[in-house]
Design a protein around this motif. Structure first.
Motif, PDB file in Angstrom:
ATOM      1  N   VAL A  40      18.912  99.384  90.125  1.00  0.00           N
ATOM      2  CA  VAL A  40      19.402  98.708  91.237  1.00  0.00           C
ATOM      3  C   VAL A  40      20.825  98.409  91.077  1.00  0.00           C
ATOM      4  O   VAL A  40      21.257  98.027  89.854  1.00  0.00           O
ATOM      5  N   GLU A  41      21.595  98.750  91.954  1.00  0.00           N
ATOM      6  CA  GLU A  41      23.052  98.368  91.785  1.00  0.00           C
ATOM      7  C   GLU A  41      23.557  97.102  92.733  1.00  0.00           C
ATOM      8  O   GLU A  41      24.271  96.592  92.584  1.00  0.00           O
ATOM      9  N   ALA A  42      22.702  97.039  93.886  1.00  0.00           N
ATOM     10  CA  ALA A  42      22.900  95.950  94.834  1.00  0.00           C
ATOM     11  C   ALA A  42      21.669  95.899  95.689  1.00  0.00           C
ATOM     12  O   ALA A  42      20.621  96.907  95.963  1.00  0.00           O
ATOM     13  N   THR A  43      21.362  94.605  95.860  1.00  0.00           N
ATOM     14  CA  THR A  43      19.979  94.130  96.754  1.00  0.00           C
ATOM     15  C   THR A  43      20.514  93.092  97.830  1.00  0.00           C
ATOM     16  O   THR A  43      21.391  92.282  97.634  1.00  0.00           O
ATOM     17  N   GLY A 105      12.962  94.050  94.798  1.00  0.00           N
ATOM     18  CA  GLY A 105      14.409  94.402  94.990  1.00  0.00           C
ATOM     19  C   GLY A 105      15.299  93.570  94.074  1.00  0.00           C
ATOM     20  O   GLY A 105      16.396  93.823  93.667  1.00  0.00           O
ATOM     21  N   LEU A 106      14.752  92.378  93.797  1.00  0.00           N
ATOM     22  CA  LEU A 106      15.721  91.343  92.958  1.00  0.00           C
ATOM     23  C   LEU A 106      15.317  91.745  91.453  1.00  0.00           C
ATOM     24  O   LEU A 106      14.708  90.946  90.845  1.00  0.00           O
ATOM     25  N   ALA A 127      26.844  97.614  97.651  1.00  0.00           N
ATOM     26  CA  ALA A 127      26.622  96.411  98.395  1.00  0.00           C
ATOM     27  C   ALA A 127      26.686  96.773  99.867  1.00  0.00           C
ATOM     28  O   ALA A 127      25.847  96.248 100.604  1.00  0.00           O
ATOM     29  N   GLU A 128      27.457  97.583 100.431  1.00  0.00           N
ATOM     30  CA  GLU A 128      27.700  98.042 101.893  1.00  0.00           C
ATOM     31  C   GLU A 128      26.380  98.807 102.343  1.00  0.00           C
ATOM     32  O   GLU A 128      25.649  98.746 103.261  1.00  0.00           O
ATOM     33  N   GLY A 129      25.765  99.369 101.367  1.00  0.00           N
ATOM     34  CA  GLY A 129      24.546 100.233 101.254  1.00  0.00           C
ATOM     35  C   GLY A 129      23.261  99.412 101.505  1.00  0.00           C
ATOM     36  O   GLY A 129      22.444  99.576 102.520  1.00  0.00           O
ATOM     37  N   VAL A 328      22.997  90.502  96.045  1.00  0.00           N
ATOM     38  CA  VAL A 328      22.705  90.232  94.676  1.00  0.00           C
ATOM     39  C   VAL A 328      22.854  91.444  93.952  1.00  0.00           C
ATOM     40  O   VAL A 328      22.311  92.664  94.063  1.00  0.00           O
ATOM     41  N   GLU A 329      23.675  91.223  92.738  1.00  0.00           N
ATOM     42  CA  GLU A 329      24.008  92.777  92.113  1.00  0.00           C
ATOM     43  C   GLU A 329      23.490  92.430  90.581  1.00  0.00           C
ATOM     44  O   GLU A 329      23.968  91.514  89.767  1.00  0.00           O
TER      45      GLU A 329
END
Ligand SMILES: NC(=O)c1ccc[n+]([C@@H]2O[C@H](COP(=O)([O-])OP(=O)(O)OC[C@H]3O[C@@H](n4cnc5c(N)ncnc54)[C@H](OP(=O)(O)O)[C@@H]3O)[C@@H](O)[C@H]2O)c1
Length: 330
Positions: A40-43, A105-106, A127-129, A328-329
């Motif tokens: 995971v790179e961003a949620t 996701g977290l 993040a945008e995705g 959250v990253e």
């Protein structure tokens, strides 16, 4: 991978808000035959995530079980694929919608169904995705499937009202509506008026003024469609502002609004209140990812938190005053 541990945030009972979230180390999940394992790179956090924690989706059997790692909108890199996965391989950058039954996701790693995973071009940041799945597809489906807006401007002209236009859904709704043949009125707080205008809204009302609270269009427009992202507005406020066949698409249906909607249908009322629940598909997710790639749509990020402070992002979302999406990253 399966024996490796990862950091994650979970809750093990209903309630508790941000304080009810626990930092844990749990095994990295193993992808099933039609799933991909993601780093995971961003949620992004959506109101539905903490509504699940509050027990508001208990009638839908959500979450399926405790402990539960919340959040379902992610972007990341494919690390492993299940034996029946055809379209992805290790190293692919993707956006995915996880099942709300399982969440996940977290965390540092998550598994996603291949059918709800789409390629993420280099022009679209993680993040945008991750901001897109629930919020953007809610706006997209409400506008295209329910309101009949055609995003290539070929449709009949429509007057659209977007309430809570500064929120996660609302900022996408304004931008997507303006890809169609529409006049867009939006409501938001005074601090966000310039932002909402800059994203294309034709007129913007401060919801704390009398005209804003009455949803009255400054140019006297009657709305063909309301994408209602705010909550707690009675039908009597919408009614005088709607065109003859105007529809209010209610994103947060309550028992009362479901009753109002049923009565309008049963009495063949031309003005309708339509309760709405998003359905995410890989096809629609891919479509909106490409709109971001082409520069036709922006994900507006309110704030970004490291996984170690994920509970702060959770609290911000519960507070209800974000401008755009909370990320959250790991
Ligand atoms: N049915 C579905 O499938 C579906 C899917 C997605 C979302 N939803 C629901 O849709 C709602 C909106 O979601 P979201 O992610 O956009 O929420 P959000 O990002 O938390 O919305 C926050 C924004 O709403 C603004 N706001 C709050 N009350 C307002 C009002 N009365 N008038 C104008 N602006 C107002 C706030 O502005 P200020 O800070 O200035 O107050 C803030 O910028 C939630 O109830 C969510 O659960 C439903």
């Amino acid at each position: 991978m399966a024996s490796k541990l990862m950091h994650a945030i979970q809750f093990d009972s209903y309630g508790g808000g941000a304080a009810g979230l626990k930092h844990v180390e749990v095994p990295v999940p193993t992808p099933k035959k039609n799933e991909v394992l993601l780093k995971v790179e961003a949620t992004s956090i959506n109101p539905v995530d903490w509504k699940i924690q509050k027990g508001m989706l208990r009638p839908l059997f959500l979450p399926r079980k405790f402990p539960y790692i919340p959040c379902i909108d992610v972007a990341g890199e494919v690390l492993e694929v299940g034996p029946e996965v055809k379209d992805f391989r290790a190293g692919d950058k993707v956006v995915a919608y996880l099942s709300s039954k399982n969440g996940g996701g977290l965390a540092e790693f998550a598994v996603a169904e291949e059918s709800l995973t789409v390629a993420r071009p280099s022009e679209v940041s993680a993040a945008e995705g991750s901001a897109l799945p629930i919020a953007c597809l809610t706006a997209y489906e409400a506008l295209t499937r329910i309101a009949g807006v055609k995003l290539d401007k070929t449709g009949q002209p429509k007057n659209i009202l977007v309430t809570a236009a500064s929120g996660g859904v609302g900022l996408y709704a304004v931008q997507l509506a303006k890809l169609g043949n529409t006049h867009v009125t939006a409501t938001c707080g005074a601090r966000n008026i310039d932002l909402v205008k800059s994203l294309g809204a034709d007129e913007v009302l401060d919801y704390k003024t009398p005209d804003g609270a009455a949803l009255r269009s400054p140019s006297g427009k009657k709305y063909d469609v309301v994408v209602h992202c705010a909550t707690g507005t009675p039908w009597s406020t919408f009614e005088p502002n709607l065109s003859e066949n105007g529809k209010v698409i209610d994103l947060t249906p309550s028992f009362g609004s479901l009753m109002t909607s049923a009565v309008k249908k049963l009495t063949f009322c031309k003005k309708q209140l339509v309760p709405f629940f998003v359905t995410v598909t890989g096809e629609s997710l891919s479509y909106v990812v490409n709109l971001v790639k082409e520069g036709k749509l922006k994900s507006i990020i309110d704030s970004t938190y490291p996984l170690s402070k994920g509970e702060d992002g959770w609290a911000k979302s519960m507070d209800g005053h974000a401008t755009g999406k909370i990320i959250v990253e790991p």
